[in-house]
Scaffold this active site. Structure first.
Site, PDB file in Angstrom:
ATOM      1  N   SER A 143       0.854  -1.200   0.000  1.00 28.06           N
ATOM      2  CA  SER A 143       0.000   0.000   0.000  1.00 28.06           C
ATOM      3  C   SER A 143       0.882   1.240   0.000  1.00 28.06           C
ATOM      4  O   SER A 143       1.993   1.228   0.563  1.00 28.06           O
ATOM      5  CB  SER A 143      -0.882   0.020   1.248  1.00 28.06           C
ATOM      6  OG  SER A 143      -1.538   1.276   1.361  1.00 28.06           O
ATOM      7  N   TYR A 157      -1.695  -0.391  10.260  1.00 25.74           N
ATOM      8  CA  TYR A 157      -1.870  -0.886   8.888  1.00 25.74           C
ATOM      9  C   TYR A 157      -0.681  -0.459   8.013  1.00 25.74           C
ATOM     10  O   TYR A 157      -0.100  -1.277   7.283  1.00 25.74           O
ATOM     11  CB  TYR A 157      -3.184  -0.333   8.333  1.00 25.74           C
ATOM     12  CG  TYR A 157      -3.395  -0.546   6.850  1.00 25.74           C
ATOM     13  CD1 TYR A 157      -3.831  -1.778   6.356  1.00 25.74           C
ATOM     14  CD2 TYR A 157      -3.181   0.489   5.933  1.00 25.74           C
ATOM     15  CE1 TYR A 157      -4.036  -1.963   4.990  1.00 25.74           C
ATOM     16  CE2 TYR A 157      -3.387   0.309   4.572  1.00 25.74           C
ATOM     17  CZ  TYR A 157      -3.811  -0.917   4.104  1.00 25.74           C
ATOM     18  OH  TYR A 157      -4.012  -1.105   2.757  1.00 25.74           O
TER      19      TYR A 157
HETATM   20  P1  NAD Z   1     -11.397  -5.438   0.367  1.00 25.70           P
HETATM   21  O1  NAD Z   1     -11.694  -5.271   1.802  1.00 25.70           O
HETATM   22  O2  NAD Z   1     -12.488  -5.285  -0.624  1.00 25.70           O
HETATM   23  O3  NAD Z   1     -10.666  -6.814   0.078  1.00 25.70           O
HETATM   24  C1  NAD Z   1      -9.865  -7.492   0.999  1.00 25.70           C
HETATM   25  C2  NAD Z   1     -10.281  -8.944   0.963  1.00 25.70           C
HETATM   26  O4  NAD Z   1      -9.419  -9.691   1.828  1.00 25.70           O
HETATM   27  C3  NAD Z   1     -11.702  -9.137   1.475  1.00 25.70           C
HETATM   28  O5  NAD Z   1     -12.423  -9.928   0.564  1.00 25.70           O
HETATM   29  C4  NAD Z   1     -11.504  -9.857   2.807  1.00 25.70           C
HETATM   30  O6  NAD Z   1     -12.543 -10.741   3.150  1.00 25.70           O
HETATM   31  C5  NAD Z   1     -10.213 -10.612   2.547  1.00 25.70           C
HETATM   32  N1  NAD Z   1      -9.553 -11.000   3.784  1.00 25.70           N
HETATM   33  C6  NAD Z   1      -9.384 -10.249   4.900  1.00 25.70           C
HETATM   34  N2  NAD Z   1      -8.771 -10.953   5.850  1.00 25.70           N
HETATM   35  C7  NAD Z   1      -8.545 -12.200   5.331  1.00 25.70           C
HETATM   36  C8  NAD Z   1      -7.965 -13.381   5.844  1.00 25.70           C
HETATM   37  N3  NAD Z   1      -7.475 -13.414   7.091  1.00 25.70           N
HETATM   38  N4  NAD Z   1      -7.904 -14.463   5.051  1.00 25.70           N
HETATM   39  C9  NAD Z   1      -8.399 -14.424   3.786  1.00 25.70           C
HETATM   40  N5  NAD Z   1      -8.969 -13.329   3.257  1.00 25.70           N
HETATM   41  C10 NAD Z   1      -9.049 -12.228   4.015  1.00 25.70           C
HETATM   42  O7  NAD Z   1     -10.254  -4.361   0.062  1.00 25.70           O
HETATM   43  P2  NAD Z   1      -9.316  -4.090  -1.203  1.00 25.70           P
HETATM   44  O8  NAD Z   1      -9.192  -2.623  -1.274  1.00 25.70           O
HETATM   45  O9  NAD Z   1      -9.721  -4.841  -2.402  1.00 25.70           O
HETATM   46  O10 NAD Z   1      -7.931  -4.635  -0.621  1.00 25.70           O
HETATM   47  C11 NAD Z   1      -7.114  -5.584  -1.261  1.00 25.70           C
HETATM   48  C12 NAD Z   1      -5.680  -5.309  -0.874  1.00 25.70           C
HETATM   49  O11 NAD Z   1      -5.301  -4.034  -1.364  1.00 25.70           O
HETATM   50  C13 NAD Z   1      -5.436  -5.268   0.637  1.00 25.70           C
HETATM   51  O12 NAD Z   1      -4.219  -5.912   0.950  1.00 25.70           O
HETATM   52  C14 NAD Z   1      -5.342  -3.780   0.925  1.00 25.70           C
HETATM   53  O13 NAD Z   1      -4.568  -3.522   2.072  1.00 25.70           O
HETATM   54  C15 NAD Z   1      -4.690  -3.295  -0.343  1.00 25.70           C
HETATM   55  N6  NAD Z   1      -4.849  -1.860  -0.596  1.00 25.70           N
HETATM   56  C16 NAD Z   1      -6.074  -1.321  -0.840  1.00 25.70           C
HETATM   57  C17 NAD Z   1      -6.185   0.052  -1.063  1.00 25.70           C
HETATM   58  C18 NAD Z   1      -7.485   0.727  -1.351  1.00 25.70           C
HETATM   59  O14 NAD Z   1      -7.544   1.977  -1.369  1.00 25.70           O
HETATM   60  N7  NAD Z   1      -8.564   0.021  -1.601  1.00 25.70           N
HETATM   61  C19 NAD Z   1      -5.038   0.843  -1.026  1.00 25.70           C
HETATM   62  C20 NAD Z   1      -3.820   0.260  -0.763  1.00 25.70           C
HETATM   63  C21 NAD Z   1      -3.735  -1.086  -0.559  1.00 25.70           C
END
Ligand code: NAD
Length: 248
Positions: A143, A157
């Site tokens: 991230s 985080y």
């Molecule tokens: P999201 O919450 O839609 O997706 C995350 C997914 O991970 C969810 O489906 C959740 O159920 C699953 N998850 C959580 N804990 C888990 C576990 N212990 N075992 C298996 N699955 C698990 O969010 P997203 O934005 O799609 O995030 C995906 C990745 O991108 C994450 O690592 C997040 O930190 C990263 N990210 C997102 C953003 C953003 O702005 N959306 C920015 C930077 C990084």
């Protein structure tokens, strides 16, 4: 070589977009999910409707036995994994460090850091040419928070993603001679449901003015970078980071 991808946390958001794109590029895809069985099945059905191959497997990446079972299930049902996307990640309600308790910090580190390590371990055990494997590619979803620190929101985080970045650098060197590339993407503000977990579903809208490109990103825009890093087009790329953040 048959291409088999495991995408963790792929029931929605960036993970689901990556799973769909991987399938469209010919990967057999394991859609890992934590609790959202119906959503994971929805992703699998979309892939199958497009003629692709996919399975949904429930596993908590923070639990070692679950991760071992996840990879064994893929061995049996899809074949040896060639691509791992460590996408599963969590954040909790926005607060300052002075208000955080140990339980919260551990939950975030368990999923984001321990989970990424355990999945990487299982992937390396199968991909390493030193262990009879045929190589492969790992992409960690870090991230922009790792660079920015997320003050007043979730420094726990941000720190977990800093650990993911260090793991990317170290592991990329450790397994480079074994046919495995390890890279990371660092998404910026991307429009997904993760922001609601922080207590602010409209966070991207509020903060988009701080993005040089002037908007939040779409999950597919992150998936494109992930799929490129996984692909042979990135054959000389390891230990690298792609900021998919609109310039922020
Ligand atoms: P999201 O919450 O839609 O997706 C995350 C997914 O991970 C969810 O489906 C959740 O159920 C699953 N998850 C959580 N804990 C888990 C576990 N212990 N075992 C298996 N699955 C698990 O969010 P997203 O934005 O799609 O995030 C995906 C990745 O991108 C994450 O690592 C997040 O930190 C990263 N990210 C997102 C953003 C953003 O702005 N959306 C920015 C930077 C990084």
């Amino acid at each position: 070589m048959d291409r088999v991808a495991i995408i963790t946390g792929a029931a929605r958001g960036i993970g689901a977009a990556t799973a769909l794109m991987a399938a469209s590029r010919g990967y057999a895809v394991c859609v890992n999910y934590l609790r959202s069985e119906a959503a994971a099945r929805g992703v699998v059905e979309k892939i199958q409707a497009g003629g692709g191959k996919a399975i949904a497997v429930a596993a908590d990446v923070a639990k070692e036995a679950d991760v071992v079972r996840l990879f064994e299930t893929v061995d049996w049902e899809l074949g040896t994994v060639t691509a791992l996307v460590n996408n599963a990640g969590i954040l909790e309600r926005q607060m300052r460090v002075e208000a955080m308790d140990a339980g919260r910090i551990r939950r975030v580190l368990d999923t984001n850091v321990v989970g990424s390590f355990l999945c990487a371990r299982e992937a390396v055990r199968r991909m390493s040419v030193n262990r009879g494997g045929k190589g492969g590619s790992i992409v960690n979803v870090s991230s922009g928070a790792a660079r920015l620190g997320s003050p007043d929101e979730y420094i726990d985080y941000a720190a977990s993603k800093g650990a993911v970045d260090s793991m990317t650098v170290g592991l990329s060197k450790e397994v480079a001679a074994e046919g495995i590339r390890v890279n990371a993407v660092r998404p910026g503000l991307v429009i997904t449901d993760i922001h609601a977990s922080g207590g602010e579903p409209g966070r991207v809208e509020r903060m988009k003015g701080s993005v040089p490109l002037g908007r939040g990103g779409m999950p597919e825009e992150v998936a494109h970078a992930i799929l490129w890093l996984l692909s042979d087009e990135a054959s000389f790329v390891t230990g690298a980071f792609i900021d998919v953040s609109g310039g922020r």
